[in-house]
Design a protein around this motif. Structure first.
Motif, PDB file in Angstrom:
ATOM      1  N   LEU A 177       4.473 -20.873  17.164  1.00 21.64           N
ATOM      2  CA  LEU A 177       5.785 -20.913  16.516  1.00 21.64           C
ATOM      3  C   LEU A 177       5.679 -20.527  15.039  1.00 21.64           C
ATOM      4  O   LEU A 177       6.541 -19.824  14.504  1.00 21.64           O
ATOM      5  CB  LEU A 177       6.393 -22.317  16.654  1.00 21.64           C
ATOM      6  N   TRP A 178       4.607 -20.983  14.397  1.00 22.22           N
ATOM      7  CA  TRP A 178       4.361 -20.615  13.002  1.00 22.22           C
ATOM      8  C   TRP A 178       4.165 -19.105  12.877  1.00 22.22           C
ATOM      9  O   TRP A 178       4.725 -18.468  11.978  1.00 22.22           O
ATOM     10  CB  TRP A 178       3.140 -21.372  12.490  1.00 22.22           C
ATOM     11  N   ALA A 179       3.372 -18.539  13.790  1.00 25.06           N
ATOM     12  CA  ALA A 179       3.119 -17.094  13.760  1.00 25.06           C
ATOM     13  C   ALA A 179       4.398 -16.300  14.024  1.00 25.06           C
ATOM     14  O   ALA A 179       4.628 -15.245  13.424  1.00 25.06           O
ATOM     15  CB  ALA A 179       2.045 -16.734  14.787  1.00 25.06           C
ATOM     16  N   GLU A 180       5.218 -16.811  14.916  1.00 26.32           N
ATOM     17  CA  GLU A 180       6.483 -16.138  15.235  1.00 26.32           C
ATOM     18  C   GLU A 180       7.388 -16.077  13.998  1.00 26.32           C
ATOM     19  O   GLU A 180       8.064 -15.074  13.752  1.00 26.32           O
ATOM     20  CB  GLU A 180       7.177 -16.877  16.377  1.00 26.32           C
ATOM     21  N   GLU A 181       7.384 -17.158  13.223  1.00 30.93           N
ATOM     22  CA  GLU A 181       8.205 -17.200  12.008  1.00 30.93           C
ATOM     23  C   GLU A 181       7.710 -16.209  10.955  1.00 30.93           C
ATOM     24  O   GLU A 181       8.478 -15.748  10.108  1.00 30.93           O
ATOM     25  CB  GLU A 181       8.216 -18.617  11.429  1.00 30.93           C
ATOM     26  N   LEU A 182       6.418 -15.882  10.989  1.00 30.72           N
ATOM     27  CA  LEU A 182       5.868 -14.948  10.008  1.00 30.72           C
ATOM     28  C   LEU A 182       6.520 -13.575  10.107  1.00 30.72           C
ATOM     29  O   LEU A 182       6.627 -12.844   9.108  1.00 30.72           O
ATOM     30  CB  LEU A 182       4.349 -14.793  10.205  1.00 30.72           C
ATOM     31  N   LEU A 183       6.966 -13.214  11.318  1.00 27.92           N
ATOM     32  CA  LEU A 183       7.547 -11.888  11.504  1.00 27.92           C
ATOM     33  C   LEU A 183       8.863 -11.716  10.756  1.00 27.92           C
ATOM     34  O   LEU A 183       9.316 -10.587  10.550  1.00 27.92           O
ATOM     35  CB  LEU A 183       7.754 -11.605  12.998  1.00 27.92           C
TER      36      LEU A 183
ATOM     37  N   VAL B  13       1.556  -4.217   6.703  1.00 24.81           N
ATOM     38  CA  VAL B  13       1.410  -3.662   8.060  1.00 24.81           C
ATOM     39  C   VAL B  13       0.214  -4.296   8.761  1.00 24.81           C
ATOM     40  O   VAL B  13       0.275  -4.643   9.946  1.00 24.81           O
ATOM     41  CB  VAL B  13       1.241  -2.126   8.003  1.00 24.81           C
ATOM     42  N   GLU B  14      -0.878  -4.481   8.024  1.00 29.56           N
ATOM     43  CA  GLU B  14      -2.085  -5.068   8.605  1.00 29.56           C
ATOM     44  C   GLU B  14      -1.819  -6.484   9.116  1.00 29.56           C
ATOM     45  O   GLU B  14      -2.216  -6.842  10.234  1.00 29.56           O
ATOM     46  CB  GLU B  14      -3.194  -5.093   7.553  1.00 29.56           C
ATOM     47  N   THR B  15      -1.145  -7.293   8.314  1.00 27.16           N
ATOM     48  CA  THR B  15      -0.848  -8.671   8.721  1.00 27.16           C
ATOM     49  C   THR B  15       0.133  -8.695   9.882  1.00 27.16           C
ATOM     50  O   THR B  15      -0.022  -9.488  10.822  1.00 27.16           O
ATOM     51  CB  THR B  15      -0.274  -9.469   7.535  1.00 27.16           C
ATOM     52  N   THR B  16       1.140  -7.821   9.849  1.00 30.02           N
ATOM     53  CA  THR B  16       2.121  -7.761  10.942  1.00 30.02           C
ATOM     54  C   THR B  16       1.434  -7.426  12.262  1.00 30.02           C
ATOM     55  O   THR B  16       1.713  -8.039  13.304  1.00 30.02           O
ATOM     56  CB  THR B  16       3.206  -6.710  10.634  1.00 30.02           C
ATOM     57  N   ASN B  17       0.520  -6.456  12.237  1.00 27.49           N
ATOM     58  CA  ASN B  17      -0.220  -6.095  13.452  1.00 27.49           C
ATOM     59  C   ASN B  17      -1.065  -7.257  13.957  1.00 27.49           C
ATOM     60  O   ASN B  17      -1.174  -7.487  15.167  1.00 27.49           O
ATOM     61  CB  ASN B  17      -1.117  -4.890  13.187  1.00 27.49           C
ATOM     62  N   LEU B  18      -1.646  -7.997  13.026  1.00 27.73           N
ATOM     63  CA  LEU B  18      -2.460  -9.145  13.421  1.00 27.73           C
ATOM     64  C   LEU B  18      -1.595 -10.251  14.022  1.00 27.73           C
ATOM     65  O   LEU B  18      -2.004 -10.923  14.979  1.00 27.73           O
ATOM     66  CB  LEU B  18      -3.227  -9.669  12.201  1.00 27.73           C
TER      67      LEU B  18
ATOM     68  N   ILE C  15       1.226  -9.781  15.708  1.00 30.56           N
ATOM     69  CA  ILE C  15       1.602  -9.300  17.047  1.00 30.56           C
ATOM     70  C   ILE C  15       0.444  -9.486  18.018  1.00 30.56           C
ATOM     71  O   ILE C  15       0.640  -9.945  19.149  1.00 30.56           O
ATOM     72  CB  ILE C  15       2.032  -7.818  16.982  1.00 30.56           C
ATOM     73  N   TYR C  16      -0.749  -9.139  17.564  1.00 29.87           N
ATOM     74  CA  TYR C  16      -1.917  -9.282  18.436  1.00 29.87           C
ATOM     75  C   TYR C  16      -2.170 -10.753  18.777  1.00 29.87           C
ATOM     76  O   TYR C  16      -2.429 -11.107  19.932  1.00 29.87           O
ATOM     77  CB  TYR C  16      -3.152  -8.680  17.763  1.00 29.87           C
ATOM     78  N   ALA C  17      -2.101 -11.607  17.763  1.00 32.76           N
ATOM     79  CA  ALA C  17      -2.347 -13.040  17.981  1.00 32.76           C
ATOM     80  C   ALA C  17      -1.306 -13.636  18.924  1.00 32.76           C
ATOM     81  O   ALA C  17      -1.636 -14.451  19.796  1.00 32.76           O
ATOM     82  CB  ALA C  17      -2.341 -13.787  16.645  1.00 32.76           C
ATOM     83  N   LEU C  18      -0.044 -13.249  18.760  1.00 32.26           N
ATOM     84  CA  LEU C  18       1.017 -13.735  19.655  1.00 32.26           C
ATOM     85  C   LEU C  18       0.741 -13.324  21.097  1.00 32.26           C
ATOM     86  O   LEU C  18       0.933 -14.107  22.026  1.00 32.26           O
ATOM     87  CB  LEU C  18       2.374 -13.199  19.209  1.00 32.26           C
ATOM     88  N   ASP C  19       0.306 -12.090  21.273  1.00 33.04           N
ATOM     89  CA  ASP C  19       0.021 -11.616  22.634  1.00 33.04           C
ATOM     90  C   ASP C  19      -1.137 -12.384  23.255  1.00 33.04           C
ATOM     91  O   ASP C  19      -1.091 -12.761  24.425  1.00 33.04           O
ATOM     92  CB  ASP C  19      -0.286 -10.123  22.590  1.00 33.04           C
ATOM     93  N   ILE C  20      -2.196 -12.626  22.450  1.00 30.42           N
ATOM     94  CA  ILE C  20      -3.339 -13.388  22.951  1.00 30.42           C
ATOM     95  C   ILE C  20      -2.921 -14.810  23.317  1.00 30.42           C
ATOM     96  O   ILE C  20      -3.270 -15.337  24.378  1.00 30.42           O
ATOM     97  CB  ILE C  20      -4.456 -13.432  21.887  1.00 30.42           C
ATOM     98  N   MET C  21      -2.138 -15.449  22.452  1.00 29.02           N
ATOM     99  CA  MET C  21      -1.690 -16.821  22.714  1.00 29.02           C
ATOM    100  C   MET C  21      -0.779 -16.886  23.931  1.00 29.02           C
ATOM    101  O   MET C  21      -0.870 -17.804  24.748  1.00 29.02           O
ATOM    102  CB  MET C  21      -1.000 -17.402  21.478  1.00 29.02           C
ATOM    103  N   ASP C  22       0.113 -15.901  24.076  1.00 27.37           N
ATOM    104  CA  ASP C  22       0.997 -15.874  25.242  1.00 27.37           C
ATOM    105  C   ASP C  22       0.205 -15.705  26.535  1.00 27.37           C
ATOM    106  O   ASP C  22       0.556 -16.259  27.579  1.00 27.37           O
ATOM    107  CB  ASP C  22       2.012 -14.732  25.110  1.00 27.37           C
TER     108      ASP C  22
END
Length: 332
Positions: free
Chosen positions: A265-271, A277-282, A284-291
């Motif tokens: 949820l914290w990562a989702e709020e970061l968007l 761009v580097e942090t945004t990609n990270l 997205i990647y982290a959200l996909d791994i967690m999902d």
């Protein structure tokens, strides 16, 4: 030659030869490695030596490799002591990272089938050897001899806890020269990154699940802080992705589910924030791994959104790790 010049020459030669000597050492040298670590860690460049920082760091890494329990315990304890600069603390973390990587390497010895055949030939009778040679001449070979890798023990598995838990135990200790949550966010980011690397190196050990859970608990402390440096955010995302990826944790998803959901949820709020761009990609990647972990069929996923496309398969989490600002002890 003056006495001072001779002392400088001795220090220079010693620093340049110590890593090799430690690498070639046999037997238990824990006490010696600890003594060398104590001396070298406090050393600073008081005279010109072009490769001082590299020699110093390589010596510390060698000490941590030849005496992992003793030296790792000492370094982790010293990280939270008051008589160190920021650069010294970053050096400690770098030594822990490099030693973890080296200890977790599996050294493979390769034995070819040709060597196996040579060993068998010694035990064969003369007529059997002649028949085998004739068969070889009439047999078409399409490949070279198959090389068989012989496994080796992962030396890091038995000591991974020494490189890990003590780095988290005193994060809230009040120090005059360190404030992780305010001005020293670079050290906080590097600390979280280091813990992620140590966990990655211990990924196949029996200790990994508990280490992963402890790391998520540690990370959760800092996701509650409203203002975080972007570098720290990157390191949190990196470490969380490591926890989600290591295979043993899959068996205990139920235990890490609450922490993982909070961090998700914290990562989702970061968007919704202004990020590079580097942090945004990270993110997205982290959200996909967690999902992927959360949605393995163990939990309901109705509340989870899949609006974030994963990165390409080649963008592994190790390649997506946050960039680290290099700081040497000479610059502080």
């Amino acid at each position: 030659m003056r006495e001072q010049d001779r002392d400088i020459d001795k220090i220079t030669i010693t620093l340049r030869t110590l890593p090799k000597l430690l690498e070639q050492s046999d037997g238990n040298i824990d006490e010696l490695a600890l003594e060398i670590t104590q001396v070298v860690l406090h050393m600073s460049s008081e005279f010109y030596m072009e490769d001082f920082s590299e020699c110093r760091k390589q010596t510390l890494i060698r000490c941590a490799v030849v005496a992992p329990r003793t030296v790792a315990d000492y370094l982790c304890y010293q990280f939270y002591e008051d008589n160190y600069t920021i650069a010294h603390r970053l050096d400690i973390l770098d030594v822990i990272v490099q030693a973890s990587k080296e200890l977790s390497k599996l050294e493979l010895t390769v034995e070819s089938t040709e060597n196996c055949e040579n060993n068998r030939t010694i035990e064969m009778k003369p007529w059997e050897i002649e028949v085998m040679e004739r068969l070889k001449k009439k047999t078409k070979r399409f490949n070279s001899a198959t090389k068989v890798p012989m496994g080796a023990e992962n030396k890091f598995n038995a000591v991974c806890g020494n490189f890990f838990y003590a780095l988290m135990n005193q994060y809230d200790k009040e120090l005059r020269t360190l404030n992780l949550t305010e001005e020293d966010t670079l050290v906080l980011g590097r600390l979280i990154y280091t813990l992620g690397i140590v966990l990655h190196c211990a990924g196949n050990s029996t200790a990994a699940p508990n280490m992963g859970k402890a790391l998520l608990d540690f990370i959760r402390v800092f996701t509650d802080i409203y203002v975080l440096d972007e570098y720290v955010k990157q390191c949190i995302l990196f470490a969380t992705s490591i926890v989600a990826q290591i295979s043993p944790v899959a068996a205990m998803t139920a235990e890490i589910y609450p922490q993982l959901m909070d961090i998700r949820l914290w990562a989702e709020e970061l968007l919704s924030q202004s990020l590079s761009v580097e942090t945004t990609n990270l993110v997205i990647y982290a959200l996909d791994i967690m999902d992927t972990v959360i949605g393995r069929g163990l939990f309901p996923t109705d509340s989870l959104t899949k609006e974030y496309a994963p990165l390409s398969l080649k963008d592994t989490i190790i390649n997506a790790r946050p960039k680290i600002t290099e700081i040497t002890s000479e610059g502080t």
